[in-house]
Design an enzyme around this catalytic site. Structure first.
Site: not given
Ligand code: 5GP
Length: 133
Positions: A98, A100
């Site tokens: 992922h 940010h």
């Protein structure tokens, strides 16, 4: 592999979802550095960058670019930090790739600076030769 993010993807765990497509989805981080801190997450669980197909990575960066533009437009943030914690020792808590995207404001005091080292004479050049690819 099941992760907290696959459960969020499947709606088993609730989230505030901002975007979804064939390769990724975007949610608000539950513990934001600043409000609006979001996560661009691969649909499939690739634990780290090395596990992720290059085409998916390229797609993620386009989504990150759109997320950055949205944060600037909607929140009026001055800048963003784009961060991937890539492996446990880097601080990655959820082993599902992922990115940010963190809105930043002038004077917000949310510093991301890591402690730095210094090279000895000639060391940087020698290391550079080892790291060419
Ligand atoms: P990492 O340290 O792995 O790079 O970041 C994982 C992020 O996921 C953290 O910033 C954390 O706040 C966020 N997170 C963990 N669990 C949940 C959850 O259940 N919902 C949401 N929205 N974010 C979560």
């Amino acid at each position: 592999m099941e992760t907290i993010f696959t459960k969020i993807r499947d709606g088993v765990i609730p989230s505030v979802k901002l975007h979804e497509d064939e390769l990724c989805f975007v949610i608000l981080d539950i513990n934001p550095v600043n409000k609006g801190h979001l996560l661009v997450i691969t649909n499939e669980c690739h634990p780290t960058l090395a596990d992720c197909p290059e085409a998916t990575l390229a797609h993620l960066m386009g989504v990150v670019q759109r997320a950055d533009a949205k944060l600037r437009e909607a929140l009026g943030c001055d800048a963003t930090n784009i961060v991937i914690n890539n492996g446990e020792e880097s601080g990655q808590e959820v082993k599902h790739l992922h990115i940010h995207v963190i809105p930043r404001y002038k004077g917000d005091q949310k510093h991301f600076r890591l402690a730095k080292e210094h090279y000895e004479e000639g060391e940087m050049e020698r290391l550079g030769r080892r790291l060419e690819f």
